[in-house]
Design a protein around this motif. Sequence first.
Motif, mmCIF file in Angstrom:
data_model
loop_
_atom_site.group_PDB
_atom_site.id
_atom_site.type_symbol
_atom_site.label_atom_id
_atom_site.label_comp_id
_atom_site.label_asym_id
_atom_site.label_seq_id
_atom_site.Cartn_x
_atom_site.Cartn_y
_atom_site.Cartn_z
ATOM 1 N N TRP A 58 -18.140 -1.876 1.476
ATOM 2 C CA TRP A 58 -17.516 -2.713 0.439
ATOM 3 C C TRP A 58 -18.089 -2.369 -0.942
ATOM 4 C CZ3 TRP A 58 -13.585 -6.166 0.162
ATOM 5 C CH2 TRP A 58 -13.556 -7.064 -0.905
ATOM 6 N N ARG A 73 -3.715 -3.514 5.716
ATOM 7 C CA ARG A 73 -3.787 -3.971 4.313
ATOM 8 C C ARG A 73 -4.978 -3.305 3.603
ATOM 9 N NH1 ARG A 73 -1.887 -5.009 -0.479
ATOM 10 N NH2 ARG A 73 -3.709 -3.804 -0.989
ATOM 11 N N LYS A 99 -3.698 3.281 -2.215
ATOM 12 C CA LYS A 99 -3.137 2.966 -3.529
ATOM 13 C C LYS A 99 -4.202 2.877 -4.603
ATOM 14 C CE LYS A 99 -0.881 -0.904 -3.461
ATOM 15 N NZ LYS A 99 0.028 -2.063 -3.340
ATOM 16 N N HIS A 100 -5.313 2.192 -4.282
ATOM 17 C CA HIS A 100 -6.284 1.878 -5.328
ATOM 18 C C HIS A 100 -7.484 2.808 -5.334
ATOM 19 C CE1 HIS A 100 -3.881 -1.507 -6.388
ATOM 20 N NE2 HIS A 100 -4.032 -2.068 -5.202
ATOM 21 N N GLN A 101 -7.847 3.340 -4.181
ATOM 22 C CA GLN A 101 -8.991 4.257 -4.155
ATOM 23 C C GLN A 101 -8.540 5.713 -4.134
ATOM 24 O OE1 GLN A 101 -11.371 2.765 -0.755
ATOM 25 N NE2 GLN A 101 -12.779 1.907 -2.272
ATOM 26 N N VAL A 123 -15.107 -2.652 7.956
ATOM 27 C CA VAL A 123 -14.616 -3.357 6.769
ATOM 28 C C VAL A 123 -13.727 -4.532 7.178
ATOM 29 C CG1 VAL A 123 -13.208 -3.146 4.687
ATOM 30 C CG2 VAL A 123 -14.852 -1.354 5.250
ATOM 31 N N SER A 160 -15.141 1.309 -5.902
ATOM 32 C CA SER A 160 -15.542 0.541 -4.722
ATOM 33 C C SER A 160 -14.657 -0.694 -4.566
ATOM 34 C CB SER A 160 -17.001 0.104 -4.852
ATOM 35 O OG SER A 160 -17.133 -0.835 -5.902
ATOM 36 N N CYS A 161 -14.628 -1.214 -3.354
ATOM 37 C CA CYS A 161 -13.891 -2.466 -3.117
ATOM 38 C C CYS A 161 -14.435 -3.544 -4.046
ATOM 39 C CB CYS A 161 -14.034 -2.956 -1.681
ATOM 40 S SG CYS A 161 -13.915 -1.730 -0.371
ATOM 41 N N CYS A 190 -5.247 -0.403 0.254
ATOM 42 C CA CYS A 190 -6.150 -0.300 -0.898
ATOM 43 C C CYS A 190 -6.819 1.068 -0.922
ATOM 44 C CB CYS A 190 -7.183 -1.422 -0.901
ATOM 45 S SG CYS A 190 -6.545 -2.945 -1.644
ATOM 46 N N ARG A 229 -4.368 -15.538 6.957
ATOM 47 C CA ARG A 229 -2.918 -15.404 6.758
ATOM 48 C C ARG A 229 -2.376 -14.003 7.031
ATOM 49 N NH1 ARG A 229 -3.491 -13.820 1.355
ATOM 50 N NH2 ARG A 229 -5.267 -14.860 0.368
ATOM 51 N N TYR A 230 -3.111 -13.231 7.825
ATOM 52 C CA TYR A 230 -2.608 -11.916 8.240
ATOM 53 C C TYR A 230 -2.217 -11.942 9.702
ATOM 54 C CZ TYR A 230 -3.155 -9.590 3.884
ATOM 55 O OH TYR A 230 -2.959 -9.215 2.588
ATOM 56 N N MET A 252 -12.566 -12.821 -0.680
ATOM 57 C CA MET A 252 -11.942 -12.584 0.625
ATOM 58 C C MET A 252 -11.947 -13.826 1.513
ATOM 59 S SD MET A 252 -10.657 -9.515 0.799
ATOM 60 C CE MET A 252 -10.286 -9.070 -0.899
ATOM 61 N N CYS A 299 -13.322 -3.970 -7.774
ATOM 62 C CA CYS A 299 -12.083 -4.713 -8.044
ATOM 63 C C CYS A 299 -12.144 -6.149 -7.538
ATOM 64 C CB CYS A 299 -10.881 -4.030 -7.412
ATOM 65 S SG CYS A 299 -10.398 -2.526 -8.286
ATOM 66 N N HIS A 300 -12.716 -6.318 -6.349
ATOM 67 C CA HIS A 300 -12.630 -7.642 -5.705
ATOM 68 C C HIS A 300 -13.878 -8.487 -5.893
ATOM 69 C CE1 HIS A 300 -8.784 -6.885 -3.779
ATOM 70 N NE2 HIS A 300 -9.215 -5.720 -3.334
#
Length: 266
Positions: free
Chosen positions: A67, A115, A122-124, A139, A80-81, A119, A98-99, A92, A84-85
Amino acid sequence: MTRGLRNLVISALACVVLTVSASDARHTDAQARRSGATYMSRSLQAMQSDPAINPAMLWVKQGEELWRASAQAGDQASSSCSACHGDASLSMQGVATRYPAFDEGLQHPVNLAQRVNQCRIKHQKREPWRLEGTELLAVESYVAFQSRGMPVKPVQDDRLKSFVQRGAQRYGQRLGQINLSCAQCHDERAGLRLGGNLIPQAHPTGYPLYRLEWQSVGSLQRRIRNCMTGVRAQPFPLGATELLELELFLADRSAGMPLEAPGVRP
Ligand code: HEC
Ligand code: HEC
């Protein structure tokens, strides 16, 4: 009967059959629903609930390191996760309840692992982690752990409905050379023994979890594939939409039950 009318009657009938089988399959009485953990010995229950002795916590720890780690060696920390988060215990919290959910980008439902891989891509701007590989399980376990004790809360999303319905249908269909459906074991025979194993109600609340038989953490999809092999059916491949539909139905069926991830099973 005209063709249109006949089709209408057939689809109405199909609808009735679907609702009946879905409600049969569901343990509507909240009291009657039991996590698989409640069938385990006291020592295994303690192993699940106490993070100090739960073997799956090794995966959670590794997930926490991933993470914080940047995706590319020597890269700026922004990939890194956590860049952003931020703090996962805040960002989290409740996410795993809800998954599977509908992913806007893919225009398709995804489970939590898929999901996370979105990330990655798309994001990394990295290759997705291998399904059932250690990194993804780590993770996913870390993210799921942030929702421990929170009730399963399936998203009410019209775009998911047909997937949930197909999952319910599949749950009631006979499979494999043994020719038994999920429902015939997990609804009609839950609590009984099959060989040496107790048949649980198949609630997905502990996943990913550490299974003594696997000597490892595994996903809900791995568990369902094991059941398919058990009835001598050709299991759907990891990541298959059919498995996702079953996951969605199981989540719906366990709505309100507390998440126990990462769980422990014999
Ligand atoms: C022949 C009976 C049988 C059938 C059919 C069967 N299962 Fe299972 N299932 C089991 C048993 C037994 C276990 C407990 C694991 C063990 O000890 O091997 C289990 C475990 C599970 C679990 C884990 C529950 C927990 O508490 O961790 C899930 C989820 C599950 N099954 C889903 C399914 C689905 C979905 C299907 C249909 C595709 C299915 N099973 C078909 C017997 C069956
Ligand atoms: C560059 C920023 C960025 C990075 C890096 C990133 N994410 Fe995300 N993540 C997002 C955004 C933005 C969303 C919202 C959905 C979207 O647009 O993709 C999201 C959504 C999510 C969700 C779904 C949250 C929900 O409420 O449903 C999870 C889980 C998640 N990310 C996990 C991760 C993990 C694990 C990593 C590291 C492997 C990671 N993210 C890396 C930006 C990022």
